[in-house]
Design a protein around this motif. Structure first.
Motif, PDB file in Angstrom:
ATOM      1  N   ALA A 138       0.833  -1.209   0.000  1.00  0.00           N
ATOM      2  CA  ALA A 138       0.000   0.000   0.000  1.00  0.00           C
ATOM      3  C   ALA A 138       0.864   1.253   0.000  1.00  0.00           C
ATOM      4  O   ALA A 138       0.556   2.234  -0.690  1.00  0.00           O
ATOM      5  CB  ALA A 138      -0.941  -0.007   1.204  1.00  0.00           C
ATOM      6  N   ASN A 197       2.080   1.741  -3.451  1.00  0.00           N
ATOM      7  CA  ASN A 197       1.003   2.274  -4.278  1.00  0.00           C
ATOM      8  C   ASN A 197       0.971   3.797  -4.157  1.00  0.00           C
ATOM      9  O   ASN A 197       0.790   4.504  -5.150  1.00  0.00           O
ATOM     10  CB  ASN A 197      -0.332   1.661  -3.847  1.00  0.00           C
ATOM     11  N   LEU A 232     -11.786   1.719   3.093  1.00  0.00           N
ATOM     12  CA  LEU A 232     -10.764   2.520   2.429  1.00  0.00           C
ATOM     13  C   LEU A 232     -10.839   2.387   0.910  1.00  0.00           C
ATOM     14  O   LEU A 232     -10.788   3.383   0.183  1.00  0.00           O
ATOM     15  CB  LEU A 232      -9.383   2.073   2.925  1.00  0.00           C
ATOM     16  N   LEU A 233     -10.974   1.151   0.435  1.00  0.00           N
ATOM     17  CA  LEU A 233     -10.971   0.898  -1.006  1.00  0.00           C
ATOM     18  C   LEU A 233     -12.360   0.961  -1.630  1.00  0.00           C
ATOM     19  O   LEU A 233     -12.490   1.199  -2.828  1.00  0.00           O
ATOM     20  CB  LEU A 233     -10.384  -0.480  -1.303  1.00  0.00           C
ATOM     21  N   ARG A 275     -13.812  -2.821  -4.843  1.00  0.00           N
ATOM     22  CA  ARG A 275     -12.385  -3.083  -5.077  1.00  0.00           C
ATOM     23  C   ARG A 275     -11.884  -4.206  -4.179  1.00  0.00           C
ATOM     24  O   ARG A 275     -10.684  -4.429  -4.082  1.00  0.00           O
ATOM     25  CB  ARG A 275     -11.570  -1.820  -4.841  1.00  0.00           C
ATOM     26  N   CYS A 276     -12.805  -4.907  -3.530  1.00  0.00           N
ATOM     27  CA  CYS A 276     -12.445  -6.006  -2.630  1.00  0.00           C
ATOM     28  C   CYS A 276     -13.142  -7.286  -3.076  1.00  0.00           C
ATOM     29  O   CYS A 276     -14.340  -7.299  -3.307  1.00  0.00           O
ATOM     30  CB  CYS A 276     -12.862  -5.683  -1.192  1.00  0.00           C
ATOM     31  N   MET A 322      -5.743  -0.306  -7.180  1.00  0.00           N
ATOM     32  CA  MET A 322      -5.632  -1.273  -6.096  1.00  0.00           C
ATOM     33  C   MET A 322      -6.840  -2.197  -6.024  1.00  0.00           C
ATOM     34  O   MET A 322      -7.967  -1.790  -6.274  1.00  0.00           O
ATOM     35  CB  MET A 322      -5.468  -0.544  -4.766  1.00  0.00           C
ATOM     36  N   ASP A 368      -3.911   5.155  -4.157  1.00  0.00           N
ATOM     37  CA  ASP A 368      -4.608   5.323  -5.427  1.00  0.00           C
ATOM     38  C   ASP A 368      -5.540   4.124  -5.581  1.00  0.00           C
ATOM     39  O   ASP A 368      -5.129   3.072  -6.079  1.00  0.00           O
ATOM     40  CB  ASP A 368      -3.584   5.393  -6.560  1.00  0.00           C
ATOM     41  N   ILE A 369      -6.778   4.269  -5.126  1.00  0.00           N
ATOM     42  CA  ILE A 369      -7.692   3.119  -5.116  1.00  0.00           C
ATOM     43  C   ILE A 369      -7.981   2.609  -6.524  1.00  0.00           C
ATOM     44  O   ILE A 369      -8.344   1.454  -6.697  1.00  0.00           O
ATOM     45  CB  ILE A 369      -9.009   3.410  -4.357  1.00  0.00           C
ATOM     46  N   ASN A 370      -7.809   3.456  -7.539  1.00  0.00           N
ATOM     47  CA  ASN A 370      -8.054   3.024  -8.909  1.00  0.00           C
ATOM     48  C   ASN A 370      -7.013   2.028  -9.394  1.00  0.00           C
ATOM     49  O   ASN A 370      -7.205   1.381 -10.420  1.00  0.00           O
ATOM     50  CB  ASN A 370      -8.118   4.221  -9.850  1.00  0.00           C
ATOM     51  N   THR A 425     -10.051  -2.027   5.387  1.00  0.00           N
ATOM     52  CA  THR A 425      -9.648  -2.170   3.982  1.00  0.00           C
ATOM     53  C   THR A 425     -10.846  -1.945   3.069  1.00  0.00           C
ATOM     54  O   THR A 425     -10.753  -1.206   2.083  1.00  0.00           O
ATOM     55  CB  THR A 425      -9.045  -3.569   3.741  1.00  0.00           C
TER      56      THR A 425
END
Length: 157
Positions: A70, A73, A142-143, A147-148, A122, A118-120, A139
């Protein structure tokens, strides 16, 4: 594509992520890290050198390795996959290893950068039956849940 793979606490550089990536003929840079003998700053220095020397393009981090992934990232806006990430090592490590206070303070300092991810770039893979990390809700918040990937019977390892 070259991928930097970071194993978890007391893990192996040839962890399950390494094995899975090898099946796709990816070039994997996977150092063996002794989290008990190296400080977080020393680990970041080592990983940064490996990242730059090998011109890596993506990073995979498992458990405590997910914390470092992370941070990378944030530094490089790299494509990142977190597997059962330990994003709060200052919370989890004392119960696992009895970590010393100075390491906890370092992890708290480094944690401040996590908000800049940068969640895009991840994605997280989370075992819903993880018996080691209890903070996967962080997590997901956050994302974002999209995204999980949740693995219903997935454990920590």
């Amino acid at each position: 594509m070259k991928i930097l793979n970071i194993h978890g606490y007391r893990g192996s550089c040839e962890n399950s992520a390494f094995v899975a990536l090898s099946a796709f003929n990816a070039e994997i840079i996977s150092p063996q890290i002794d989290y008990d003998q190296q400080t977080p700053d020393e680990i970041l220095f080592l990983l940064n050198d490996l990242w730059q020397q090998n011109a890596c393009r993506a990073i995979v981090g498992t458990s405590l390795g997910g914390f470092y992934a992370a941070l990378f990232n944030v530094r490089y806006h790299a494509k990142t996959v977190l597997i059962n990430p330990c994003l709060l090592p200052f919370l989890h490590l004392p119960s696992i290893s009895g970590s010393q206070e100075h390491l906890i303070k370092t992890y708290i300092r480094l944690f401040a950068d996590i908000e800049k991810i940068d969640i895009n770039q991840m994605l997280a893979i989370i075992g819903e039956q993880d018996e080691v990390i209890s903070t996967h809700d962080l997590t997901q918040n956050l994302l974002g849940k999209s995204r999980c990937i949740l693995v219903p019977d997935g454990k920590h390892s």
